[in-house]
Design a protein around this motif. Structure first.
Motif, short mmCIF file in Angstrom:
data_model
loop_
_atom_site.label_atom_id
_atom_site.label_comp_id
_atom_site.label_asym_id
_atom_site.label_seq_id
_atom_site.Cartn_x
_atom_site.Cartn_y
_atom_site.Cartn_z
N GLU A 26 4.12 9.84 6.64
CA GLU A 26 4.49 8.58 6.00
C GLU A 26 5.83 8.08 6.54
O GLU A 26 6.80 8.83 6.61
N THR B 113 -2.41 5.93 6.39
CA THR B 113 -1.43 7.02 6.35
C THR B 113 -0.02 6.53 6.02
O THR B 113 0.90 7.34 5.90
N ASP B 114 0.15 5.22 5.89
CA ASP B 114 1.47 4.63 5.59
C ASP B 114 2.52 4.94 6.65
O ASP B 114 3.71 5.07 6.33
N ARG C 196 -3.65 9.77 -1.14
CA ARG C 196 -3.71 10.17 0.28
C ARG C 196 -4.96 11.01 0.54
O ARG C 196 -5.66 10.82 1.53
#
Lengths: 110, 142
Positions: A43, A63-64, B41
């Motif tokens: 991230e 996944t940022d 996530r």
């Protein structure tokens, strides 16, 4: 270092500025296999890769990671460029190899 | 968050330009619901891998996502060729993806292993010539 500061360094050609340029770059991630990038992407990291297709953008947003840096003279294909503009994703490019591009960014992280 | 929410997505055949859209949409919705980031996530990774697998191997399919207060369930159903050897398909590095798919950065043989790794529970039901249904759950901490 923020994404904007990386852009302003002038080291890389800007393919698309993107919107989240105030995002802090937390790390550097180098990888060309998307499944590995998907599971290991960090991230906030600047992602250095030679893969410039639309799926690269999908992995980045899932996944940022903070931005894409295309190395080895690669560029986004047409569909990916349109998507990067639409999704306001920051994409830079360079003729340098992945390692050198990643090393440069890492050196700026402080 | 107290009610059950169900989301449904059609995954197109061989359309790599749209692959990831369903996963991105689910991720966005979960974030808006303030689901904890680690669970978001896990769901994003597991679902994206499944979505890509459906595009590569199975002529697309349907993904149903159910969001409960304590669990997110993803059901990925396709009418593809089925998986002849699940144990082999689960091995990291094993892939039957064609060259054009590998050129896009896929085919590392990490799809099913990542799906298993990032879900808390995974079940595969497959029948050759009929299709495959993968059910994955990610539990939400109370």
């Amino acid at each position: 270092m923020t994404v904007k500061e990386l852009i302003d360094s002038g080291k890389f050609e800007v393919v698309n500025v993107g919107a989240a340029t105030d995002t802090k770059i937390t790390d550097v991630f180098c990888c060309d296999l998307l499944s590995i990038a998907m599971s290991r992407g960090i991230e906030g990291a600047a992602w250095v890769t030679v893969m410039g297709n639309i799926n690269t953008l999908a992995v980045l947003s899932l996944t940022d990671m903070s931005c894409i840096v295309l190395a080895e003279g690669t560029n986004l294909d047409q569909a990916a460029k349109a998507k990067a503009i639409e999704q306001k994703i920051t994409v830079l490019r360079t003729d340098e190899p992945e390692f050198k591009a990643g090393l440069y960014i890492h050196g700026k992280l402080g | 968050m107290s009610d059950t929410i169900t989301l449904k997505y059609d995954v197109s055949t061989d359309d790599f330009t749209r692959a990831g859209e369903a996963s991105s949409d689910v991720k966005r919705k979960l974030k808006n619901m303030n689901v904890n980031p680690e669970a978001v996530r896990k769901v994003a990774i597991a679902m994206y891998e499944g979505e890509i697998n459906m595009v590569i191997h199975a002529n697309g399919g349907v993904i149903t996502v159910t969001i409960d207060p304590d669990c997110i369930t993803m059901i990925l159903a396709d009418k593809g060729p089925g998986i002849p050897d699940i144990a082999k398909a689960m091995q990291a590095g094993y892939s039957t993806a064609p060259d054009n798919v590998r050129d896009l950065g896929f085919g590392a043989g990490m799809g099913l292993p990542n799906m298993k790794k990032y879900s808390d529970d995974m079940k595969i039901e497959t029948e050759l010539g009929v299709g495959t249904t993968v059910t994955m759950k990610v539990f939400l901490a109370a």
